[in-house]
Design a protein around this motif. Structure first.
Motif, PDB file in Angstrom:
ATOM      1  N   LEU A   1       0.830  -1.203   0.000  1.00  0.00           N
ATOM      2  CA  LEU A   1       0.000   0.000   0.000  1.00  0.00           C
ATOM      3  C   LEU A   1       0.866   1.255   0.000  1.00  0.00           C
ATOM      4  CD1 LEU A   1      -2.815   1.240   0.047  1.00  0.00           C
ATOM      5  CD2 LEU A   1      -2.776   1.018   2.555  1.00  0.00           C
ATOM      6  N   ASP A   2       1.946   1.258   0.758  1.00  0.00           N
ATOM      7  CA  ASP A   2       2.829   2.436   0.782  1.00  0.00           C
ATOM      8  C   ASP A   2       3.471   2.679  -0.587  1.00  0.00           C
ATOM      9  OD1 ASP A   2       2.282   3.087   3.402  1.00  0.00           O
ATOM     10  OD2 ASP A   2       4.049   2.065   4.211  1.00  0.00           O
ATOM     11  N   GLU A   3       3.954   1.611  -1.230  1.00  0.00           N
ATOM     12  CA  GLU A   3       4.547   1.756  -2.576  1.00  0.00           C
ATOM     13  C   GLU A   3       3.507   2.291  -3.546  1.00  0.00           C
ATOM     14  OE1 GLU A   3       6.537   1.601  -6.225  1.00  0.00           O
ATOM     15  OE2 GLU A   3       7.339   1.726  -4.194  1.00  0.00           O
ATOM     16  N   PHE A   4       2.286   1.770  -3.458  1.00  0.00           N
ATOM     17  CA  PHE A   4       1.223   2.186  -4.372  1.00  0.00           C
ATOM     18  C   PHE A   4       0.858   3.655  -4.140  1.00  0.00           C
ATOM     19  CE2 PHE A   4      -2.932   1.982  -6.458  1.00  0.00           C
ATOM     20  CZ  PHE A   4      -2.592   1.277  -7.600  1.00  0.00           C
ATOM     21  N   LYS A   5       0.777   4.068  -2.886  1.00  0.00           N
ATOM     22  CA  LYS A   5       0.504   5.483  -2.587  1.00  0.00           C
ATOM     23  C   LYS A   5       1.603   6.372  -3.164  1.00  0.00           C
ATOM     24  CE  LYS A   5      -2.262   5.226   1.612  1.00  0.00           C
ATOM     25  NZ  LYS A   5      -2.309   5.534   3.069  1.00  0.00           N
ATOM     26  N   GLY A   6       2.849   5.901  -3.085  1.00  0.00           N
ATOM     27  CA  GLY A   6       3.955   6.660  -3.664  1.00  0.00           C
ATOM     28  C   GLY A   6       3.806   6.809  -5.170  1.00  0.00           C
ATOM     29  N   ARG A   7       3.402   5.738  -5.830  1.00  0.00           N
ATOM     30  CA  ARG A   7       3.164   5.805  -7.280  1.00  0.00           C
ATOM     31  C   ARG A   7       2.075   6.819  -7.597  1.00  0.00           C
ATOM     32  NH1 ARG A   7       2.969  -0.530  -9.337  1.00  0.00           N
ATOM     33  NH2 ARG A   7       4.957  -1.179  -8.450  1.00  0.00           N
ATOM     34  N   MET A   8       0.995   6.748  -6.833  1.00  0.00           N
ATOM     35  CA  MET A   8      -0.111   7.683  -7.056  1.00  0.00           C
ATOM     36  C   MET A   8       0.349   9.123  -6.860  1.00  0.00           C
ATOM     37  SD  MET A   8      -3.323   5.726  -5.219  1.00  0.00           S
ATOM     38  CE  MET A   8      -4.468   7.083  -5.520  1.00  0.00           C
ATOM     39  N   ALA A   9       1.066   9.379  -5.774  1.00  0.00           N
ATOM     40  CA  ALA A   9       1.513  10.737  -5.458  1.00  0.00           C
ATOM     41  C   ALA A   9       2.421  11.285  -6.556  1.00  0.00           C
ATOM     42  CB  ALA A   9       2.230  10.760  -4.108  1.00  0.00           C
ATOM     43  N   ARG A  10       3.321  10.445  -7.078  1.00  0.00           N
ATOM     44  CA  ARG A  10       4.213  10.897  -8.162  1.00  0.00           C
ATOM     45  C   ARG A  10       3.397  11.272  -9.400  1.00  0.00           C
ATOM     46  NH1 ARG A  10       7.258   7.061  -5.647  1.00  0.00           N
ATOM     47  NH2 ARG A  10       6.614   5.339  -7.000  1.00  0.00           N
ATOM     48  N   THR A  11       2.404  10.483  -9.733  1.00  0.00           N
ATOM     49  CA  THR A  11       1.548  10.787 -10.883  1.00  0.00           C
ATOM     50  C   THR A  11       0.786  12.083 -10.662  1.00  0.00           C
ATOM     51  OG1 THR A  11       1.301   8.464 -11.473  1.00  0.00           O
ATOM     52  CG2 THR A  11      -0.414   9.962 -12.264  1.00  0.00           C
ATOM     53  N   MET A  12       0.213  12.233  -9.483  1.00  0.00           N
ATOM     54  CA  MET A  12      -0.643  13.384  -9.180  1.00  0.00           C
ATOM     55  C   MET A  12       0.112  14.713  -9.172  1.00  0.00           C
ATOM     56  SD  MET A  12      -2.934  11.860  -6.108  1.00  0.00           S
ATOM     57  CE  MET A  12      -4.161  10.603  -6.361  1.00  0.00           C
ATOM     58  N   ARG A  13       1.428  14.666  -9.117  1.00  0.00           N
ATOM     59  CA  ARG A  13       2.205  15.921  -9.155  1.00  0.00           C
ATOM     60  C   ARG A  13       2.091  16.620 -10.506  1.00  0.00           C
ATOM     61  NH1 ARG A  13       6.143  13.440  -5.393  1.00  0.00           N
ATOM     62  NH2 ARG A  13       7.254  12.434  -7.081  1.00  0.00           N
ATOM     63  N   ALA A  14       1.776  15.868 -11.567  1.00  0.00           N
ATOM     64  CA  ALA A  14       1.753  16.491 -12.890  1.00  0.00           C
ATOM     65  C   ALA A  14       0.560  16.082 -13.756  1.00  0.00           C
ATOM     66  CB  ALA A  14       3.045  16.153 -13.635  1.00  0.00           C
ATOM     67  N   TYR A  15      -0.052  14.943 -13.459  1.00  0.00           N
ATOM     68  CA  TYR A  15      -1.082  14.387 -14.346  1.00  0.00           C
ATOM     69  C   TYR A  15      -2.347  14.024 -13.589  1.00  0.00           C
ATOM     70  CZ  TYR A  15       2.655  13.994 -17.758  1.00  0.00           C
ATOM     71  OH  TYR A  15       3.672  14.285 -18.629  1.00  0.00           O
ATOM     72  N   PRO A  16      -3.457  13.877 -14.323  1.00  0.00           N
ATOM     73  CA  PRO A  16      -4.694  13.451 -13.669  1.00  0.00           C
ATOM     74  C   PRO A  16      -4.649  11.984 -13.247  1.00  0.00           C
ATOM     75  CG  PRO A  16      -5.080  13.931 -16.017  1.00  0.00           C
ATOM     76  CD  PRO A  16      -3.646  14.206 -15.734  1.00  0.00           C
ATOM     77  N   TYR A  17      -5.260  11.719 -12.123  1.00  0.00           N
ATOM     78  CA  TYR A  17      -5.465  10.369 -11.600  1.00  0.00           C
ATOM     79  C   TYR A  17      -6.920  10.351 -11.160  1.00  0.00           C
ATOM     80  CZ  TYR A  17      -3.639   5.993  -9.576  1.00  0.00           C
ATOM     81  OH  TYR A  17      -3.355   4.672  -9.309  1.00  0.00           O
ATOM     82  N   LEU A  18      -7.751   9.624 -11.880  1.00  0.00           N
ATOM     83  CA  LEU A  18      -9.195   9.678 -11.694  1.00  0.00           C
ATOM     84  C   LEU A  18      -9.745   8.347 -11.193  1.00  0.00           C
ATOM     85  CD1 LEU A  18     -10.137  11.429 -15.069  1.00  0.00           C
ATOM     86  CD2 LEU A  18      -9.591  12.519 -12.878  1.00  0.00           C
TER      87      LEU A  18
END
Length: 188
Positions: free
Chosen positions: A37-54
């Motif tokens: 879960l922590d690794e996945f949250k990190g992936r999400m956070a990196r994406t959300m810095r520049a791109y949409p995550y819906l």
């Protein structure tokens, strides 16, 4: 009622639950083990810095997610991105994939993105782990096949191909204006 909204890190548990199914039961993703879960949250956070995550919800429950990310990661590619979508296996073939991908496409167009790319695991023949459905879904939404890599992914004791599909969503101009990062667009 079906609705699409921006994902939040608090959604990571449910999103990871959806992804876990594909890791464990399919060759749709070439990952062998579900991330923590922590690794996945990190992936999400990196994406959300520049791109949409819906996320797409039906009656308040997350039934799928889609996001975009950098294509290659060099400045000259800023107007291009890679798209990804996953739906709960029980939520497929009911229009939610189209709904969330259309919302993602609109957000990317608003950012100034011109080219969408999808990296798709592709079987030589459909089997119990992988079918050509994802390629068909993307084709239905206007993506066209741009290339194929043969026997490049090995999962469940089998070799699978990978295809790239692309879709142009904007006009390519001389003097192209820079893109707007999604958080800036969202907060404007």
């Amino acid at each position: 009622m079906v609705m699409v909204r921006n994902a939040a890190l608090e959604d990571a548990g449910r999103i990871l639950e959806i992804y876990d199914y594909y890791v464990r039961n399919t060759a749709i993703t070439f990952e062998y083990e579900t991330p923590s879960l922590d690794e996945f949250k990190g992936r999400m956070a990196r994406t959300m810095r520049a791109y949409p995550y819906l996320v797409v919800l039906e009656d308040g429950r997350i039934e799928g997610y889609a996001y975009a990310g950098a294509f290659v990661g060099r400045a000259a590619y800023d107007w291009s991105c890679e798209t990804t979508v996953y739906l709960d296996p029980h939520a497929r073939k009911c229009g939610m994939g189209r709904t969330i991908y259309e919302a993602l496409e609109k957000a990317l167009r608003d950012m100034g993105i011109l080219n969408l790319y999808a990296c798709i695991a592709f079987p030589e023949r459909d089997d119990e782990y992988l079918t050509a459905n994802s390629a068909g879904f993307h084709a239905h939404l206007g993506y066209v096949k741009a290339g194929e890599f043969h026997k490049c992914g090995y999962k469940f004791g089998r070799w699978y191909n990978m295809i790239w599909m692309e879709k142009t969503i904007g006009e390519h101009k001389a003097g192209q204006p820079p893109i707007t990062r999604y958080p800036e667009l969202r907060n404007a």
